[in-house]
Design a protein around this motif. Structure first.
Motif, PDB file in Angstrom:
ATOM      1  N   TRP A  53       0.841  -1.208   0.000  1.00 13.17           N
ATOM      2  CA  TRP A  53       0.000   0.000   0.000  1.00 13.17           C
ATOM      3  C   TRP A  53       0.875   1.258   0.000  1.00 13.17           C
ATOM      4  O   TRP A  53       0.644   2.193  -0.778  1.00 13.17           O
ATOM      5  CB  TRP A  53      -0.907   0.009   1.238  1.00 13.17           C
ATOM      6  N   ALA A  54       1.865   1.274   0.880  1.00 11.10           N
ATOM      7  CA  ALA A  54       2.732   2.460   0.982  1.00 11.10           C
ATOM      8  C   ALA A  54       3.474   2.708  -0.328  1.00 11.10           C
ATOM      9  O   ALA A  54       3.650   3.860  -0.751  1.00 11.10           O
ATOM     10  CB  ALA A  54       3.725   2.280   2.129  1.00 11.10           C
ATOM     11  N   THR A  55       3.916   1.632  -0.987  1.00  6.59           N
ATOM     12  CA  THR A  55       4.657   1.784  -2.244  1.00  6.59           C
ATOM     13  C   THR A  55       3.785   2.391  -3.327  1.00  6.59           C
ATOM     14  O   THR A  55       4.244   3.255  -4.093  1.00  6.59           O
ATOM     15  CB  THR A  55       5.197   0.408  -2.705  1.00  6.59           C
ATOM     16  N   MET A  56       2.540   1.948  -3.410  1.00  8.11           N
ATOM     17  CA  MET A  56       1.645   2.485  -4.449  1.00  8.11           C
ATOM     18  C   MET A  56       1.359   3.962  -4.198  1.00  8.11           C
ATOM     19  O   MET A  56       1.342   4.772  -5.141  1.00  8.11           O
ATOM     20  CB  MET A  56       0.339   1.684  -4.473  1.00  8.11           C
ATOM     21  N   ILE A  57       1.152   4.335  -2.952  1.00 13.86           N
ATOM     22  CA  ILE A  57       0.936   5.759  -2.632  1.00 13.86           C
ATOM     23  C   ILE A  57       2.186   6.552  -2.980  1.00 13.86           C
ATOM     24  O   ILE A  57       2.112   7.648  -3.562  1.00 13.86           O
ATOM     25  CB  ILE A  57       0.578   5.919  -1.138  1.00 13.86           C
ATOM     26  N   GLY A  58       3.365   5.992  -2.654  1.00 15.01           N
ATOM     27  CA  GLY A  58       4.620   6.656  -2.991  1.00 15.01           C
ATOM     28  C   GLY A  58       4.805   6.799  -4.495  1.00 15.01           C
ATOM     29  O   GLY A  58       5.352   7.797  -4.975  1.00 15.01           O
ATOM     30  N   GLY A  59       4.366   5.788  -5.261  1.00 13.25           N
ATOM     31  CA  GLY A  59       4.465   5.869  -6.724  1.00 13.25           C
ATOM     32  C   GLY A  59       3.610   6.990  -7.285  1.00 13.25           C
ATOM     33  O   GLY A  59       4.051   7.748  -8.164  1.00 13.25           O
ATOM     34  N   PHE A  60       2.385   7.113  -6.794  1.00 10.39           N
ATOM     35  CA  PHE A  60       1.525   8.217  -7.233  1.00 10.39           C
ATOM     36  C   PHE A  60       2.113   9.562  -6.816  1.00 10.39           C
ATOM     37  O   PHE A  60       2.040  10.546  -7.562  1.00 10.39           O
ATOM     38  CB  PHE A  60       0.118   8.050  -6.658  1.00 10.39           C
ATOM     39  N   ALA A  61       2.715   9.596  -5.635  1.00 13.93           N
ATOM     40  CA  ALA A  61       3.349  10.846  -5.185  1.00 13.93           C
ATOM     41  C   ALA A  61       4.482  11.236  -6.119  1.00 13.93           C
ATOM     42  O   ALA A  61       4.622  12.416  -6.488  1.00 13.93           O
ATOM     43  CB  ALA A  61       3.876  10.677  -3.759  1.00 13.93           C
ATOM     44  N   TYR A  62       5.291  10.265  -6.532  1.00 16.75           N
ATOM     45  CA  TYR A  62       6.416  10.546  -7.424  1.00 16.75           C
ATOM     46  C   TYR A  62       5.928  11.091  -8.763  1.00 16.75           C
ATOM     47  O   TYR A  62       6.564  11.966  -9.356  1.00 16.75           O
ATOM     48  CB  TYR A  62       7.221   9.265  -7.645  1.00 16.75           C
ATOM     49  N   VAL A 114      -6.133   5.865  -2.924  1.00 15.37           N
ATOM     50  CA  VAL A 114      -5.575   4.609  -2.405  1.00 15.37           C
ATOM     51  C   VAL A 114      -5.582   4.630  -0.881  1.00 15.37           C
ATOM     52  O   VAL A 114      -5.933   3.635  -0.233  1.00 15.37           O
ATOM     53  CB  VAL A 114      -4.146   4.395  -2.939  1.00 15.37           C
ATOM     54  N   PHE A 115      -5.219   5.770  -0.301  1.00 16.51           N
ATOM     55  CA  PHE A 115      -5.195   5.871   1.161  1.00 16.51           C
ATOM     56  C   PHE A 115      -6.597   5.657   1.734  1.00 16.51           C
ATOM     57  O   PHE A 115      -6.757   4.959   2.749  1.00 16.51           O
ATOM     58  CB  PHE A 115      -4.661   7.232   1.582  1.00 16.51           C
ATOM     59  N   ARG A 116      -7.601   6.230   1.101  1.00 19.72           N
ATOM     60  CA  ARG A 116      -8.966   6.059   1.597  1.00 19.72           C
ATOM     61  C   ARG A 116      -9.418   4.614   1.481  1.00 19.72           C
ATOM     62  O   ARG A 116     -10.196   4.124   2.317  1.00 19.72           O
ATOM     63  CB  ARG A 116      -9.900   6.989   0.827  1.00 19.72           C
ATOM     64  N   THR A 117      -8.928   3.917   0.454  1.00 21.50           N
ATOM     65  CA  THR A 117      -9.246   2.493   0.320  1.00 21.50           C
ATOM     66  C   THR A 117      -8.669   1.701   1.488  1.00 21.50           C
ATOM     67  O   THR A 117      -9.299   0.771   2.006  1.00 21.50           O
ATOM     68  CB  THR A 117      -8.695   1.940  -1.010  1.00 21.50           C
ATOM     69  N   ILE A 118      -7.450   2.080   1.908  1.00 27.57           N
ATOM     70  CA  ILE A 118      -6.834   1.394   3.061  1.00 27.57           C
ATOM     71  C   ILE A 118      -7.709   1.564   4.293  1.00 27.57           C
ATOM     72  O   ILE A 118      -7.975   0.611   5.031  1.00 27.57           O
ATOM     73  CB  ILE A 118      -5.427   1.939   3.353  1.00 27.57           C
ATOM     74  N   THR A 119      -8.132   2.792   4.549  1.00 23.87           N
ATOM     75  CA  THR A 119      -8.906   3.068   5.764  1.00 23.87           C
ATOM     76  C   THR A 119     -10.241   2.332   5.772  1.00 23.87           C
ATOM     77  O   THR A 119     -10.769   2.015   6.837  1.00 23.87           O
ATOM     78  CB  THR A 119      -9.159   4.576   5.898  1.00 23.87           C
ATOM     79  N   LYS A 120     -10.771   2.027   4.562  1.00 21.10           N
ATOM     80  CA  LYS A 120     -12.060   1.343   4.497  1.00 21.10           C
ATOM     81  C   LYS A 120     -11.914  -0.170   4.564  1.00 21.10           C
ATOM     82  O   LYS A 120     -12.735  -0.856   5.174  1.00 21.10           O
ATOM     83  CB  LYS A 120     -12.783   1.715   3.191  1.00 21.10           C
ATOM     84  N   SER A 121     -10.884  -0.698   3.906  1.00 16.00           N
ATOM     85  CA  SER A 121     -10.773  -2.151   3.750  1.00 16.00           C
ATOM     86  C   SER A 121      -9.853  -2.831   4.755  1.00 16.00           C
ATOM     87  O   SER A 121      -9.909  -4.040   4.921  1.00 16.00           O
ATOM     88  CB  SER A 121     -10.285  -2.489   2.333  1.00 16.00           C
ATOM     89  N   SER A 122      -8.953  -2.084   5.376  1.00 17.24           N
ATOM     90  CA  SER A 122      -8.012  -2.730   6.294  1.00 17.24           C
ATOM     91  C   SER A 122      -7.514  -1.712   7.312  1.00 17.24           C
ATOM     92  O   SER A 122      -7.876  -0.545   7.278  1.00 17.24           O
ATOM     93  CB  SER A 122      -6.824  -3.314   5.515  1.00 17.24           C
ATOM     94  N   ASN A 123      -6.677  -2.220   8.184  1.00 15.88           N
ATOM     95  CA  ASN A 123      -6.087  -1.346   9.196  1.00 15.88           C
ATOM     96  C   ASN A 123      -4.569  -1.373   9.067  1.00 15.88           C
ATOM     97  O   ASN A 123      -3.854  -1.626  10.021  1.00 15.88           O
ATOM     98  CB  ASN A 123      -6.536  -1.794  10.596  1.00 15.88           C
ATOM     99  N   GLN A 124      -4.084  -1.127   7.829  1.00 12.47           N
ATOM    100  CA  GLN A 124      -2.658  -1.252   7.549  1.00 12.47           C
ATOM    101  C   GLN A 124      -2.024   0.127   7.353  1.00 12.47           C
ATOM    102  O   GLN A 124      -1.289   0.349   6.407  1.00 12.47           O
ATOM    103  CB  GLN A 124      -2.441  -2.122   6.313  1.00 12.47           C
ATOM    104  N   ILE A 125      -2.320   1.034   8.243  1.00 14.97           N
ATOM    105  CA  ILE A 125      -1.739   2.373   8.168  1.00 14.97           C
ATOM    106  C   ILE A 125      -0.589   2.447   9.157  1.00 14.97           C
ATOM    107  O   ILE A 125      -0.762   2.214  10.352  1.00 14.97           O
ATOM    108  CB  ILE A 125      -2.796   3.450   8.506  1.00 14.97           C
ATOM    109  N   ASN A 126       0.584   2.742   8.644  1.00 17.78           N
ATOM    110  CA  ASN A 126       1.741   2.920   9.510  1.00 17.78           C
ATOM    111  C   ASN A 126       2.463   4.212   9.145  1.00 17.78           C
ATOM    112  O   ASN A 126       1.991   5.009   8.327  1.00 17.78           O
ATOM    113  CB  ASN A 126       2.680   1.710   9.436  1.00 17.78           C
TER     114      ASN A 126
END
Length: 737
Positions: free
Chosen positions: A415-424, A434-446
């Motif tokens: 998840w972090a890599t994909m967000i970083g790719g869009f940021a780049y 993508v971040f909002r998808t994380i918050t809805k589907s899982s608890n993998q925020i670090n």
């Protein structure tokens, strides 16, 4: 195998002699053939001492032979003898059948120490640790005396199970039984304590009358594992025996972790004098040490001097080159590795992906993707995340997205890599989605996910998004994290919201040197050089001294703020008072400062007196060239242009500046030549842009684009900003370096 004669007519002593002769020569097949021939001749084996040897011979051939011998032993009543039963237990254990071994053990009417040692040793050796320890306790209750090898395995079992309380009780038994004088057992107990109680380990180590190289290595290794490198070095210095290759490799790791190249070099010399340099794993550790100590050239030299190399050798030196920014050298090594047809593994492919990211090479990225699939590494989360990142950094964000969506079970790194790719790629809204998808589907925020999200929102520069991400950080409980708080400060600073940056900076409860450096840099990039210098004074009041990164931020602030005399004064203070050794980037910043103020002769003088181990990079010569254009110093500019194109032949900025220089002097033939050269080398010039905030809106002005509808309405804002950038700061003639 047939014997030379059938054996009919031989007496029992002759058969016994023949079997013993075959056993002495380890002719296992002939042993069994002799026994079978003897039985066919109608003679029954009466020497029971030969039966364990027959079981052993059978077990050397196959499980089937051993099981047949077991059946034969039961049939003729041999299994009632302890020696035969012990042999059968050993046979089944060696062939990985502990349940069959236990059946034989249970059937024994009388058990001796060999019986108990064999069953305990077998269970522990096959990883059945709890069962093995249970047999050990039962055996002690039955009065058996274990041998040293069994005791060593019992110690290792307690260590693996991390049963330190049981380990202490076992230590008491060893003391009472008088076994602790055995060095191998002492080392095992030492290893047990070093994993959970370093104080007890040190006490035992001090009490040992005899210490071998393993004793010292155990202590050194565990100081390393417990992140106490200085204690490890002191222990190594006090060694009373010659270290082996494993110990040397461990201490080399310590030097790498400390970044102490001087001790590392002395160790390197020592291992050469002791002959350890011939051991491949020691040489690999030396390469890793030099790489971690920022000396990739020495690492490369060790690599080339190795007579035997393995895949780890290639991976270690390539990782070191990449991590130290020597990507061209790493690419050359990768090509050599391909030509030599060296076997690649997961680490090799990760190194290749790092090179793809650096050189933004889409074709190579696709080729490596194919190799990953052929090697069946696509299910590895680390390789997968690196591939997604490489696609994004190679401007193949669509492929990165397709690969990302094909992953069924995404971990936090993915998840972090994909967000970083869009940021780049500057795709802020996609990163937020993508971040909002994380918050809805899982608890993998670090922390990494949040940092990449902040970076993505920094690209946007929209005040609404900046405030949203700041609120998101607070809601998810990361505002107290120093690195995240520092990233928020950086985000606001880069987007021109320096007041918000200062508020975020003040809210960081545990500021580190990076937090202060970021705020200093924020003031500098927003033209507030005086505030940057004031922050240094405030930093001193908090008992912190600027480090090289902070010093670079101050110099950059003075450069962009036109405060030349203050910048030069700080540069002198940095060297003389703060004890900071200026690096290439510091010199480049001062050169840029002098160039911006028109003091090109002084800038060139500084380049001339720079330390010989520092060579002017493309960025430094770019500053000289840019200033030469502004102040019409064609002769200096032409020299700078040739250096830039030599140092960075594929960078677009050098060609653009060189073209502008020739255009400013009317040398149109040279302009055409520069453009032709850029086209031949496949260099694509990317237009720059500037961002201006006005009435809570962000306006972008792309170089050369006159079609922007908002340009006229924001013209007054641009003029106002231009006036604010002016400074009355004066500078002194001449430089006292």
């Amino acid at each position: 195998m047939r014997l030379p004669n059938s054996g009919f007519g031989l007496r029992l002593p002759d058969w016994n002699l023949r079997i013993k002769e075959c056993l002495s020569n380890s002719n296992w097949q002939q042993v069994i053939s002799c026994y079978v021939s003897m039985r066919k001749s109608g003679i029954l084996l009466t020497d029971v001492t030969l039966v364990p040897a027959l079981v052993k011979a059978s077990s050397k051939l196959s499980v089937k032979h051993g099981e047949l011998m077991h059946a034969c032993s039961v049939k003729h009543g041999y299994d009632s003898f302890i020696s035969v039963g012990n042999s059968l237990i050993d046979f089944y254990m060696k062939w990985g059948q502990p349940s069959s071994a236990f059946s034989v053990f249970r059937s024994l009417r009388n058990r001796d120490c060999v019986s108990w040692n064999t069953i305990i040793h077998g269970y522990l050796d096959h990883g059945f640790l709890e069962d093995g320890l249970l047999f050990f306790e039962q055996g002690l209750s039955s009065g058996f005396r274990p041998n040293v090898s069994t005791l060593v395995l019992v110690t290792q079992a307690f260590r693996v199970l991390r049963d330190f309380e049981g380990g202490r009780k076992f230590h008491c038994y060893v003391l009472k039984s008088g076994f602790l004088d055995v060095v191998s057992l002492q080392n095992s107990v030492l290893g047990l304590y070093s994993d959970g109680d370093m104080e007890a380990a040190h006490q035992l180590f001090d009490e040992m009358c005899e210490r071998d190289v393993i004793s010292w290595s155990v202590m050194i290794g565990n100081y390393v594992e417990n992140n106490e490198p200085l204690h490890a070095l002191l222990m190594f210095k006090d060694m009373e025996v010659d270290p082996d290759g494993l110990t040397m490799a461990t201490v080399l790791k310590v030097c790498g972790n400390l970044g102490d190249v001087d001790i590392g070099r002395s160790l390197h010399a020592s291992l050469i004098s002791r002959g350890h340099y011939r051991e491949v794993f020691v040489s690999n550790s030396t390469i890793d040490m030099y790489s971690r100590c920022n000396d990739p050239s020495s690492a490369l030299q060790v690599f080339y001097e190795m007579s035997v190399k393995n895949t780890v050798s290639w991976n270690s030196v390539m990782s070191g080159l990449i991590n130290n920014g020597m990507h061209s050298e790493a690419l050359t090594l990768a090509n050599s590795m391909a030509r030599a047809k060296i076997e690649t593994d997961q680490v090799t492919l990760l190194n290749f992906l790092q090179l793809c990211k650096h050189f933004s090479d889409p074709l190579q990225c696709k080729l490596i993707h194919g190799r990953i699939m052929r090697s069946r590494y696509e299910s590895n989360p680390l390789v997968l995340s690196s591939l997604i990142d490489a696609y994004a950094k190679s401007n193949l964000i669509e492929r990165a997205w397709r690969l990302f969506t094909s992953v069924h079970e995404k971990d936090t790194v993915t998840w972090a890599t994909m967000i970083g790719g869009f940021a780049y790629c500057g795709m802020t809204h996609e990163a937020i989605s993508v971040f909002r998808t994380i918050t809805k589907s899982s608890n993998q925020i670090n922390q990494v996910v949040i940092l990449n999200l902040v970076e993505a929102c920094t690209v946007s520069s929209e005040p609404r998004i900046l405030k949203w991400v700041h609120g998101t950080v607070i809601r998810n409980g990361f505002i107290s994290d120093t690195s995240v708080g520092t990233a928020i400060v950086d985000m606001y600073s880069k987007c021109g919201a320096v007041e918000e940056a200062r508020k975020a900076f003040d809210q960081i409860s545990d500021k580190n040197i990076m937090s202060w450096s970021t705020m200093v840099s924020g003031y500098g990039m927003n033209g507030r050089a005086r505030d940057a210098l004031a922050l240094i004074s405030e930093m001193n009041l908090h008992g912190l001294k600027p480090n090289p990164v902070t010093a670079l931020s101050v110099l950059a602030a003075c450069s962009h703020g036109g405060m030349v005399s203050s910048g030069l004064s700080f540069f002198k203070e940095m060297v003389e008072d703060l004890g900071i050794e200026p690096g290439l980037e510091h010199y480049a910043c001062v050169v840029d400062m002098l160039g911006r103020s028109g003091r090109l002769d002084d800038a060139m003088e500084l380049i001339e007196i720079m330390p010989k181990d520092l060579t002017g990079g493309a960025t430094m010569w770019g500053s000289i060239l840019s200033s030469s254009i502004r102040y019409k110093k064609a002769e200096i500019g032409e020299g700078a242009a040739s250096r830039i194109l030599e140092l960075d032949p594929f960078g677009s900025s050098g060609y653009l500046l060189a073209s502008n220089l020739h255009a400013s002097t009317g040398s149109w033939m040279n302009v055409a030549e520069v453009r032709r050269l850029a086209k031949e080398r496949g260099v694509h010039v990317i237009s720059g842009y500037s961002s201006v905030r006005l009435d809570d809106k962000v306006f972008k002005f792309v170089a050369g684009d006159k079609s922007m509808p908002q340009a006229s309405e924001s013209c007054s804002a641009v003029e106002m900003l231009h006036r604010c950038m002016q400074t009355d700061d004066t500078y002194e003639e001449g430089i006292d370096w």
